[in-house]
Design an enzyme around this catalytic site. Sequence first.
Site, PDB file in Angstrom:
ATOM      1  N   ARG A  43       0.862  -1.193   0.000  1.00 20.12           N
ATOM      2  CA  ARG A  43       0.000   0.000   0.000  1.00 20.12           C
ATOM      3  C   ARG A  43       0.893   1.236   0.000  1.00 20.12           C
ATOM      4  O   ARG A  43       1.543   1.528   0.992  1.00 20.12           O
ATOM      5  CB  ARG A  43      -0.896  -0.019   1.239  1.00 20.12           C
ATOM      6  CG  ARG A  43      -1.864   1.147   1.335  1.00 20.12           C
ATOM      7  CD  ARG A  43      -2.743   0.997   2.574  1.00 20.12           C
ATOM      8  NE  ARG A  43      -3.769   2.004   2.634  1.00 20.12           N
ATOM      9  CZ  ARG A  43      -3.601   3.218   3.152  1.00 20.12           C
ATOM     10  NH1 ARG A  43      -2.416   3.568   3.627  1.00 20.12           N
ATOM     11  NH2 ARG A  43      -4.590   4.083   3.171  1.00 20.12           N
ATOM     12  N   SER A 112     -12.510  -2.761   1.785  1.00 24.33           N
ATOM     13  CA  SER A 112     -12.604  -2.081   3.085  1.00 24.33           C
ATOM     14  C   SER A 112     -14.071  -1.767   3.372  1.00 24.33           C
ATOM     15  O   SER A 112     -14.774  -1.246   2.498  1.00 24.33           O
ATOM     16  CB  SER A 112     -11.844  -0.749   3.044  1.00 24.33           C
ATOM     17  OG  SER A 112     -10.479  -0.985   2.854  1.00 24.33           O
ATOM     18  N   LYS A 141      -4.331   6.521   7.681  1.00 23.41           N
ATOM     19  CA  LYS A 141      -5.085   6.597   6.427  1.00 23.41           C
ATOM     20  C   LYS A 141      -5.626   8.010   6.289  1.00 23.41           C
ATOM     21  O   LYS A 141      -6.320   8.490   7.182  1.00 23.41           O
ATOM     22  CB  LYS A 141      -6.229   5.582   6.473  1.00 23.41           C
ATOM     23  CG  LYS A 141      -7.000   5.435   5.192  1.00 23.41           C
ATOM     24  CD  LYS A 141      -8.014   4.304   5.308  1.00 23.41           C
ATOM     25  CE  LYS A 141      -8.822   4.171   4.037  1.00 23.41           C
ATOM     26  NZ  LYS A 141      -9.624   2.966   3.988  1.00 23.41           N
TER      27      LYS A 141
END
Length: 209
Positions: A43, A112, A141
């Site tokens: 990520r 998610s 995030k």
Amino acid sequence: MKERDLLNGDLYCITGEKYSLGRDNIRVVKEMIAGGIKVIQYREKNKKMLYKYQECKKIKELTDQAGITFIINDDIALALALDADGVHIGQEDLPIKEVRKIVGEDKIIGLSTHSPAQANNAVKKGADYIGVGPIFKTNTKEDVCQPVGLGYLEYVAENIDLPFVAIGGIKEDNITLVKEKGANCIAMITEIVGAKDITNKIKRIREKI
Ligand code: 3NM
């Protein structure tokens, strides 16, 4: 090959180079593998495609050698180019049915989710697993919503018939709370990549899981 029990009782490690105390992702992934993990998600939100490709190519070699599942966040083209095991997408990415058309039946699709409605929808639309979070406050995030807390996790554990991974603000010292609510797979970024000794941190956490 798709492994439907991939999230069974383990730690789900996610890269995050800017939290890695100056170590690059390749080094971090090597240390993660030495800790015995079974799944890694790549990520990196702000890197250029060519750089991501080159980095993931090396990671793929490492995960292949170690027999570890390799998931790529967001980037379907990159996942296909590298023949990764799967992709992980968010609520604002392409709908699952379109992703499935592109990646085919054999790739893992993770989604998610942040609410019971999203979790139920993921089941209907054919996700292979869901992320459940953020359980606690996290600064990792950028566009993250408010913590959904342990209540949502408990809802998923009791009502949703899909593998799931708890995520968001989970640390070595609050993992027991998360486990008690029914999570048997737990994802972490900063707690792992920001540890001085990643391998030992992982070993301790995996024992707790
Ligand atoms: N997804 P940390 S929370 C990538 O709730 C991500 O879907 C979340 O990082 C979600 O372990 C999150 O450092 C950040 O809190 C997790």
